[in-house]
Scaffold this motif. Structure first.
Motif, PDB file in Angstrom:
ATOM      1  N   ASP A 107      -5.087   6.026  -0.331  1.00 51.34           N
ATOM      2  CA  ASP A 107      -4.032   5.039  -0.495  1.00 51.34           C
ATOM      3  C   ASP A 107      -4.175   4.351  -1.848  1.00 51.34           C
ATOM      4  OD1 ASP A 107      -3.499   5.683   2.131  1.00 51.34           O
ATOM      5  OD2 ASP A 107      -3.915   3.687   2.936  1.00 51.34           O
ATOM      6  N   ARG A 141       0.868  -1.182   0.000  1.00 51.55           N
ATOM      7  CA  ARG A 141       0.000   0.000   0.000  1.00 51.55           C
ATOM      8  C   ARG A 141       0.902   1.228   0.000  1.00 51.55           C
ATOM      9  NH1 ARG A 141      -5.352   1.143   2.133  1.00 51.55           N
ATOM     10  NH2 ARG A 141      -5.604  -1.088   2.222  1.00 51.55           N
ATOM     11  N   GLN A 142       0.570   2.183  -0.841  1.00 52.32           N
ATOM     12  CA  GLN A 142       1.225   3.483  -0.831  1.00 52.32           C
ATOM     13  C   GLN A 142       0.251   4.442  -0.165  1.00 52.32           C
ATOM     14  OE1 GLN A 142       1.890   3.130  -5.172  1.00 52.32           O
ATOM     15  NE2 GLN A 142       3.887   4.022  -4.700  1.00 52.32           N
ATOM     16  N   ARG A 143       0.609   4.882   1.025  1.00 52.15           N
ATOM     17  CA  ARG A 143      -0.299   5.696   1.832  1.00 52.15           C
ATOM     18  C   ARG A 143      -0.480   7.083   1.245  1.00 52.15           C
ATOM     19  NH1 ARG A 143       1.869   6.164   7.292  1.00 52.15           N
ATOM     20  NH2 ARG A 143       3.817   6.382   6.184  1.00 52.15           N
ATOM     21  N   GLU A 144      -1.751   7.521   1.188  1.00 53.08           N
ATOM     22  CA  GLU A 144      -2.135   8.841   0.691  1.00 53.08           C
ATOM     23  C   GLU A 144      -1.370   9.226  -0.577  1.00 53.08           C
ATOM     24  OE1 GLU A 144      -2.097  11.794   3.778  1.00 53.08           O
ATOM     25  OE2 GLU A 144      -3.441  10.619   5.045  1.00 53.08           O
TER      26      GLU A 144
END
Length: 178
Positions: free
Chosen positions: A161, A148-151
Motif C-alpha cells: 500500500d 491509502r492506495q491499496r497494493e
C-alpha cells in the motif's frame, strides 16, 4: 541527532555530489525514494539528469540537507500547483543519517520554507506502508494520514500500500497565531 548538530537546508555544491550519489545509487532503498523500477545509474548519467533537472522549474525547490557542514541528504518540493497552492515533498538521507531525527528536522524546515516563503497552503507526500520509521517522522513533523492506495506499489517482490499524508498551513505548528 546530538544537541550540537545543526540541520540546515542549502543549495547544492560540487562538494555534495558524493553524498547525493550515494543516496541515488542505493538500490536497497530505491522504493522508498522512487515510484518506478529500480535502475542502477552511472555517476555520469545521474549527474546529467541533475543538470537537466536544474533547468526544469518543477524541480527548482530542491535543497541539500546539511548537518554541521556536511551534506547528508536532500529534500524538495515538486508538482507545485501555483493556483491551488500545494506541492508534494520528497526527502532522502544517507544511511548514516537515518534514525537520528535529522529527517524530521529537515522536513520541519522544508515546511517552514513551503508555507512562509513559498506561500503554499498544503504539502503532501506518499510513503510505502512498510516504511514505519518514515511515517513516524512525518507525523512528528505534523503530517496526518489522508488515505491509502491499496497494493499500489511493487516493492521487493510484493505489492504494498501507498500511504498518502498531508499537512495544511493552518495545521502547521510554526503557523502564526490568528
Amino acid at each position: 541527532m546530538s544537541s550540537r548538530s545543526a540541520v540546515t537546508l542549502r543549495a547544492r555544491t560540487d562538494a555534495d555530489l558524493d553524498a547525493l550519489y550515494l543516496i541515488a545509487s542505493d538500490l536497497d532503498t530505491w522504493e522508498e525514494r522512487n515510484p518506478g523500477r529500480p535502475a542502477a545509474r552511472t555517476r555520469e548519467a545521474w549527474q546529467a539528469r541533475m543538470v537537466e533537472r536544474d533547468t526544469d522549474p518543477a524541480y527548482s525547490l530542491n535543497f541539500v540537507i546539511d548537518v554541521d557542514g556536511e551534506a547528508v541528504g536532500n529534500v524538495g518540493l515538486f508538482e507545485v500547483d501555483e493556483l491551488a497552492r500545494h506541492a508534494e515533498v520528497g526527502i532522502a538521507l544517507i544511511p548514516s543519517a537515518r534514525g537520528k531525527g535529522i529527517g524530521t528536522e529537515a522536513m520541519r524546515r522544508m515546511l517552514e520554507f513551503a508555507f512562509v516563503r513559498g506561500n503554499l497552503r498544503r504539502v503532501h507526500l506518499e510513503v510505502i506502508a512498510s516504511n514505519a520509521a518514515a511515517i513516524r517522522s512525518y507525523e512528528k513533523a505534523g503530517f496526518v494520514v489522508e488515505g491509502r492506495q491499496r497494493e499500489h506499489a511493487w516493492v521487493r517482490g510484493q505489492y504494498e500500500d501507498i500511504v498518502r499524508m498531508g499537512i495544511l498551513r493552518s495545521e502547521w505548528s510554526g503557523a502564526p497565531a490568528a
